[in-house]
Enzyme design. Structure first.
Site, PDB file in Angstrom:
ATOM      1  N   LYS A 103       4.857  55.789 -12.011  1.00 16.92           N
ATOM      2  CA  LYS A 103       4.182  56.068 -10.768  1.00 16.92           C
ATOM      3  C   LYS A 103       4.871  57.507 -10.144  1.00 16.92           C
ATOM      4  O   LYS A 103       6.049  57.453 -10.200  1.00 16.92           O
ATOM      5  CB  LYS A 103       4.219  55.115  -9.846  1.00 16.92           C
ATOM      6  CG  LYS A 103       3.611  55.059  -8.569  1.00 16.92           C
ATOM      7  CD  LYS A 103       3.606  53.978  -7.549  1.00 16.92           C
ATOM      8  CE  LYS A 103       2.794  54.001  -6.285  1.00 16.92           C
ATOM      9  NZ  LYS A 103       2.944  52.792  -5.415  1.00 16.92           N
TER      10      LYS A 103
ATOM     11  N   SER B 212      -1.124  50.794  -3.574  1.00 12.12           N
ATOM     12  CA  SER B 212      -1.138  52.473  -4.064  1.00 12.12           C
ATOM     13  C   SER B 212      -0.741  52.978  -5.424  1.00 12.12           C
ATOM     14  O   SER B 212      -1.048  53.909  -5.727  1.00 12.12           O
ATOM     15  CB  SER B 212      -0.104  52.776  -2.979  1.00 12.12           C
ATOM     16  OG  SER B 212       1.208  52.402  -3.657  1.00 12.12           O
TER      17      SER B 212
ATOM     18  N   SER C   3       1.020  46.519  -3.545  1.00  9.90           N
ATOM     19  CA  SER C   3       0.748  47.712  -4.313  1.00  9.90           C
ATOM     20  C   SER C   3       1.074  47.580  -5.704  1.00  9.90           C
ATOM     21  O   SER C   3       0.541  48.821  -6.495  1.00  9.90           O
ATOM     22  CB  SER C   3       1.089  49.191  -3.670  1.00  9.90           C
ATOM     23  OG  SER C   3       0.402  49.385  -2.487  1.00  9.90           O
TER      24      SER C   3
END
Length: 477
Positions: free
Chosen positions: A86, A159, A183
């Site tokens: 990420k 997210s 998330s």
């Protein structure tokens, strides 16, 4: 060494499956990495899961891994495996934007601890995965919004949306996400993945952009419980750079996969099941039946009262988000997207009394949770009360028109484990009538990740939801 023709379906393999083929030299890390880069080139225009592809360094890491394996050095199950992180995990050789336009092109000059540990384990880092701005709910208007490969009209989660999309689509064999209110679990649920939010402090946050420090967790997203176990073993452990990283020794998580689960007590609150959409309730009940078939016992329980907990989460997350952005907010306000602006402006108006009340509510809930689970080993819960929202409903929700989706529905079943810090394992457990995956979660005792993996792996020996793959040919051009 050319890629074995028998491995033509390599993108459909789990991390552990491809790792085994690399270790016995049926699959070449360099050829596999090239095939992954070509796959990203072919499909990511539609999926928009990568923020930055690190092709040159990935090729160099693959060549190094191949040479080491040929020389008899094998670093473990991640060695030579194409992986992605990420884009809030800092990397010394690629920009880290954290989904923020104002950080686009930012070079940290060092690796976050999790990236350094992945590299030490021999993983091949393919690139940085797209995410919401600052890891909150909204993607910045000028940054990529990842697409759900199973159903492009459905939400891809937040997210860690890029982590969910890329891993499900076979554009990497595993990824890192982060979880502050859900998330890791939202995109794992929405994209048919296994994902772990470990115990708070089990994984170092050094070098990871913060949303809210006391709520943030970094963890693996992959296809199977065994995959996640291998990843966690590589990234977990104490870290001198992060004083909040726990000093507890790292368990042999992969060895736990295969341990018997007979006699384990899995709590399930019938009152929670009664509030769920029938498709979600059916997935929960089917999962409970699978666990019972494996020898576990489903124990009726009563979840602790979460009244006021969502307000407490919002206050703590808002204030800590404001702290995380103090170097750029409000000085660079015009470079923020509207969603994060709203969060930060709202946080500025939270009175000290409300923050203190939120902290006390959190402590009270933590105590109530421990009382509720004292006679069980883990809790079976949904991720969402309803099937994954479609993209239209999600955009309306972000713009303030709840349209049937409320913040309570979004966070009710995920935020509690962020507030308490308990580990939570998401497992693919069904599919809705639109083709969207359905996930369930198991919340365990602190530092009991090995036990969660044993149960998750056992579940995946009697179910096949985790081997379901999206049809990428159906994606829009």
């Amino acid at each position: 060494m050319p890629l074995d023709p028998a491995e033509a379906a390599a993108p459909d393999l789990s991390l552990i499956e491809v790792s085994s083929r690399i270790a016995d030299r049926r699959v070449s890390p360099t050829e596999l990495t090239e095939s992954m880069l070509a796959r990203i080139e072919t499909h990511d225009g539609a999926l928009r899961s990568y923020q930055h592809v690190m092709a040159d360094s990935a090729r160099a890491e693959a060549a190094k891994a191949e040479a080491e394996i040929a020389a008899g050095l094998h670093r473990g199950p991640l060695h030579g495996v194409p992986f992605a992180v990420k884009d809030l995990c800092r990397t010394h050789d690629a920009p880290t934007a954290a989904g923020m336009k104002l950080h686009e092109g930012y070079m940290a000059g060092y690796d976050s601890t999790v990236v350094a540990r992945l590299r030490q384990a021999g993983a091949v880092i393919l690139g940085k995965l797209a995410m919401t701005e600052g890891a909150f709910a909204n993607h910045h208007p000028d940054m990529p919004t990842p697409v759900n490969p199973f159903a492009p009209n459905l939400w891809a989660g937040a997210s860690s949306s890029g982590s969910g999309s890329a891993t499900a689509a076979g554009l990497c064999f595993g990824s890192l996400g982060s979880d502050t209110g859900g998330s890791i679990r939202f995109p794992s649920h929405a994209n048919g993945l296994t994902g772990l939010k470990a115990t708070w402090g089990r994984v170092s946050r050094h070098g990871v952009f913060a949303l809210a420090d006391s709520l943030d967790h970094v963890g693996p997203m992959a296809r199977t419980a065994a995959d996640c176990a291998a990843i966690l073993a590589a990234i977990a452990g104490p870290d001198g750079y992060d004083p909040t990283a726990l000093a507890a020794p790292v368990d042999d998580y992969l060895a736990a996969c295969g341990a018997p689960i007979s006699g384990l007590r899995i709590g399930l609150d019938p009152a929670v099941v009664a509030t769920l959409d029938p498709q979600i309730a059916a997935a929960i009940e089917a999962a409970a039946a699978a666990f019972e078939s494996l020898g576990a016992r489903i124990a009726p329980m009563t979840m602790p009262d979460a009244g006021g907990l969502m307000d407490a989460w919002s206050a703590i997350c808002g204030i800590e988000c404001l702290i995380a952005h103090r170097e750029t907010w409000p000085a660079r306000r015009d470079e923020y997207g509207p969603g994060l602006v709203a969060v930060l402006e709202g946080a500025q108006d939270i009175p000290a009394m409300a923050v203190g009340d939120a902290m006390q509510r959190r402590l009270a809930y933590c105590g109530a949770w421990e009382t509720a689970v004292q006679d069980i080993d883990m809790v079976l819960m949904p991720i969402l009360a309803k099937p994954t929202p479609d993209r239209v409903a999600w955009e309306a929700f972000k713009n303030g028109d709840e349209g049937g989706l409320t913040i309570e529905e979004l966070l009710t079943h995920t935020a509690p484990a962020d507030m308490t810090g308990h580990p939570a394992l998401t497992l693919p457990a069904g599919v809705d009538d639109r083709g969207g995956p359905i996930g369930v979660q198991l919340i365990g005792a602190k530092l009991a990740e090995a036990q969660l993996f044993s149960v998750g792996h056992a579940f995946q020996t009697v179910t096949d939801w985790h081997i379901r793959r999206p049809d990428l040919s159906a994606l829009p051009a």
